[in-house]
Scaffold this active site. Structure first.
Site, PDB file in Angstrom:
ATOM      1  N   HIS A 239       0.829  -1.214   0.000  1.00 24.97           N
ATOM      2  CA  HIS A 239       0.000   0.000   0.000  1.00 24.97           C
ATOM      3  C   HIS A 239       0.862   1.263   0.000  1.00 24.97           C
ATOM      4  O   HIS A 239       1.950   1.290   0.584  1.00 24.97           O
ATOM      5  CB  HIS A 239      -0.987   0.009   1.177  1.00 24.97           C
ATOM      6  N   ASP A 241      -0.237   4.442   1.023  1.00 22.10           N
ATOM      7  CA  ASP A 241      -0.513   5.450   2.051  1.00 22.10           C
ATOM      8  C   ASP A 241       0.258   5.157   3.333  1.00 22.10           C
ATOM      9  O   ASP A 241       0.702   4.033   3.576  1.00 22.10           O
ATOM     10  CB  ASP A 241      -2.007   5.511   2.347  1.00 22.10           C
ATOM     11  N   ASP A 302       6.171   1.571   6.383  1.00 30.74           N
ATOM     12  CA  ASP A 302       4.853   0.946   6.287  1.00 30.74           C
ATOM     13  C   ASP A 302       4.016   1.750   5.302  1.00 30.74           C
ATOM     14  O   ASP A 302       3.383   2.728   5.686  1.00 30.74           O
ATOM     15  CB  ASP A 302       4.209   0.917   7.674  1.00 30.74           C
ATOM     16  N   GLU A 336      -4.893   1.844   2.922  1.00 33.67           N
ATOM     17  CA  GLU A 336      -4.849   0.658   3.785  1.00 33.67           C
ATOM     18  C   GLU A 336      -4.919   1.061   5.251  1.00 33.67           C
ATOM     19  O   GLU A 336      -5.543   0.366   6.064  1.00 33.67           O
ATOM     20  CB  GLU A 336      -3.573  -0.138   3.500  1.00 33.67           C
ATOM     21  N   GLU A 337      -4.277   2.165   5.598  1.00 35.53           N
ATOM     22  CA  GLU A 337      -4.200   2.582   6.996  1.00 35.53           C
ATOM     23  C   GLU A 337      -5.548   2.998   7.571  1.00 35.53           C
ATOM     24  O   GLU A 337      -5.719   3.048   8.787  1.00 35.53           O
ATOM     25  CB  GLU A 337      -3.196   3.737   7.148  1.00 35.53           C
ATOM     26  N   ASP A 359       3.845  -6.453   3.704  1.00 40.12           N
ATOM     27  CA  ASP A 359       3.430  -5.363   4.586  1.00 40.12           C
ATOM     28  C   ASP A 359       3.695  -5.698   6.052  1.00 40.12           C
ATOM     29  O   ASP A 359       3.073  -5.134   6.939  1.00 40.12           O
ATOM     30  CB  ASP A 359       1.927  -5.087   4.365  1.00 40.12           C
ATOM     31  N   HIS A 541       4.307   3.833  12.403  1.00 41.36           N
ATOM     32  CA  HIS A 541       3.343   4.871  12.792  1.00 41.36           C
ATOM     33  C   HIS A 541       3.904   5.870  13.800  1.00 41.36           C
ATOM     34  O   HIS A 541       3.130   6.506  14.518  1.00 41.36           O
ATOM     35  CB  HIS A 541       2.057   4.262  13.364  1.00 41.36           C
TER      36      HIS A 541
END
Length: 611
Positions: A239, A241, A302, A336-337, A359, A541
């Site tokens: 992904h 994002d 990520d 995705e997030e 991922d 994150h």
């Protein structure tokens, strides 16, 4: 090499006025790359590596997309400066080869890593390491300038996984839970456009950019003999994002080479320190090179690490046709997030029989179990009365919300659970005496325990309504996703072959259940079994996020090993697989018409033609 926007006056002769239109202006956007041309060897780097020898001027012009009228001028320049040698003739045209002596003459005086690049250009034998190992010969200059992102390669097929990663993390692609658009943020398109260009430049086929929803699809065509085994079509997904927990704007990555196991000062001014005291796993990275941020942003591993690894694998396979593999599909997704990564995923276009999301985190992670998940909303209606006259009349909605929480098992809480243990997680509580709103997420790996947790919610609501009056507590509960193991079990070759690919790369598989969900889980329940692979990223994150250079390189090796394994893999259906067969319609819904779980190549082509 400058990227620019071109503005044209639509005064042409075609129906839409585009053909025959005139250029009005060109506005530079950014500097993509710099090339220093001093020696004949520097000019040889401008010739595409995939161009077979000998070649004519017209063939070179076609490869680099020059007008044929300029081919003779270009060839004369390259020939007279010594970059090319005349080899013979094809019809009336001279044929040329690269001047190997020009390359060899400088190799002896170069550092080993840079010499390897030149050996690669002249077709000498090099190991797999050269295509995926970072180009360290410029690292000292880069560190002095504090600009890791300036590492560039003269050819996208030779760009390393780290070079790609350092380019991609500079693009801000944060998604947003507050948005109701798809994608949730338009800036995700910025990376999609770069990736579309990169896929085309490495030679990927069927590159399709869904400009409405920001999905990017591509194919690495099979190079197997048509009479070979009917191997399954394998897909790889990552992904674009990044999380909105910490800003992803103006990411400034830097490489800590040969990490010594001590504290890493990420930001001296803000006193942000990445320490083994807080993150003990750092000690397992001694003598590795770590990519960190400047402490003001997240890194974006990520899942830009996964994107970089998939693209590097694809480039390597295209540059090395001797590595046999079946058809491979690639898809890069948005959002995705925020749990919307598969919302507009076109399974029909993707056309894979099985897939892997790239991922995960720690090297060796192989994940094929995840939570069953649900969301619950409680709306509690109270009765507000002046506290001086409230006895027997007031019904405090906020206190009823606290009462609901107190009736849940204390230790079924994410603070006290691990592994396959489920939980209730209170994510939001707000209210007054008159009304309160409470949000929970419910998680468990075991489907029966998951059902029990949801039933407990209903029982408590029923009790509170009986105690305070019907309608006091309203419950809305909805399942989010389910444990993919149910859909993976009939196809355990996905796990067995991933284990084998890791072991061949000297990596020990780590098989732990995911305490969360993945796009792969959603896709598995739409008919595409899809476990998750590692990336080499950590502390996602947040501003303490980092990635290991050596682990990212290993992941590329794992992916290359995996496609080779499936290049020799003939799927033999078990009784469980036969019972699990599902068709996929154009919009990704299940149908009853599919005859096999593996779509033969001819069927894929037929569907493509129809579309």
């Amino acid at each position: 090499m400058i990227d620019f926007e071109e503005y044209r006056v639509l005064d042409g002769w075609s129906y839409n006025k585009k053909r025959g239109s005139h250029r009005h202006d060109r506005i530079p956007i950014c500097l993509e790359a710099e090339y220093i041309l001093n020696t004949p060897a520097d000019y040889i780097k401008l010739i595409p590596d995939m161009l077979p020898e000998p070649f004519t001027g017209r063939e070179l012009a076609k490869a680099v997309k020059l007008p044929a009228s300029q081919s003779s001028e270009v060839m004369n320049i390259l020939y007279h400066i010594g970059a090319l040698l005349r080899e013979g003739k094809k019809g009336n045209a001279y044929t040329y080869i690269r001047n190997r002596d020009a390359l060899r003459g400088i190799v002896a005086n170069l550092p080993e890593e840079e010499a390897d690049v030149y050996r690669m250009l002249e077709g000498l034998h090099v190991s797999e390491r050269e295509l995926i190992h970072p180009d360290y010969h410029r690292s000292s200059q880069i560190k002095e300038k504090g600009a890791i992102n300036e590492m560039k390669s003269s050819n996208k097929n030779q760009e390393t996984v780290i070079e790609r990663f350092l380019r991609y993390v500079k693009v801000d692609t944060q998604s947003s839970e507050k948005s109701d658009t798809s994608p949730s943020t338009m800036k995700q398109h910025d990376l999609a456009k770069i990736l579309e260009k990169d896929l085309k430049e490495i030679g990927a086929a069927d590159v399709f950019y869904d400009k409405e929803h920001c999905y990017l699809y591509a194919t690495i065509p099979s190079n197997l003999d048509q009479k070979a085994l009917k191997v399954p079509v394998i897909g790889f997904i990552a992904h674009m994002d990044t999380s909105d927990a910490v800003t992803g704007k103006n990411v400034n990555p830097r490489i800590i080479e040969n990490y010594d196991g001590k504290d890493i000062v990420i930001n001296e001014k803000e006193k942000i320190i990445l320490s083994p005291k807080d993150f003990p796993e750092l000690l397992s990275h001694k003598k590795e090179s770590l990519i960190v941020t400047d402490g003001t942003t997240l890194l974006g591993a990520d899942d830009k690490a996964g994107i970089s690894e998939i693209l590097t694998m694809a480039a390597y396979l295209i540059a090395h046709p001797e590595i046999k593999h079946g058809d491979l599909r690639i898809c890069f997704t948005p959002d995705e997030e925020v749990g919307e990564g598969t919302r507009y995923f076109d399974l029909y276009r993707f056309g894979a029989d099985f897939a892997y999301t790239v991922d995960g985190g720690k090297l060796g992670e192989l994940e094929y179990e995840n939570f069953n998940a649900a969301e619950a909303e409680l709306i509690i209606h109270g009765r507000s009365v002046h506290p001086g006259d409230a006895k027997g009349k007031m019904r405090n909605a906020t206190l009823i919300a606290y009462e609901f929480q107190s009736m849940l098992p204390v230790f079924d809480n994410p603070m006290y659970t691990q592994g396959r243990e489920g939980f209730y997680h209170l994510t939001l509580m707000k209210g007054t005496c008159d009304m309160a709103v409470v949000y929970y997420i419910i998680r468990d790996h075991d489907l029966n325990k998951f059902s029990e947790k949801k039933n407990r919610f209903k029982e408590i609501v029923s009790y509170l309504n009986h105690k305070y009056g019907e309608g006091t507590v309203e419950l809305t509960m909805e399942d989010s996703y389910y444990n993919m193991i149910e859909k993976i079990k009939p196809h355990m070759h996905l796990i067995e072959n991933a284990r084998k690919a890791m072991q061949e790369a000297d990596v020990t598989p780590i098989e732990n259940p995911i305490r969360g969900g993945t796009d792969g889980a959603a896709l598995s329940f739409r008919g595409l079994p899809c476990p998750n692979l590692c990336t080499g990223g950590y502390n996602y994150h947040g501003k303490y996020e980092y990635a290991s250079v050596q682990e990212m390189e290993k992941v590329v090796s794992i992916l290359i090993n995996l496609v080779q394994i499936y290049g020799k893999f003939e799927l033999k259906e078990t009784s469980a697989e036969k019972s699990d067969k599902k068709g996929i319609s154009k919009n990704g819904t299940k149908t009853a018409k599919a005859k096999t779980s593996v779509v033969p190549k001819k069927t894929v082509k037929k569907k493509t033609v129809k579309k």
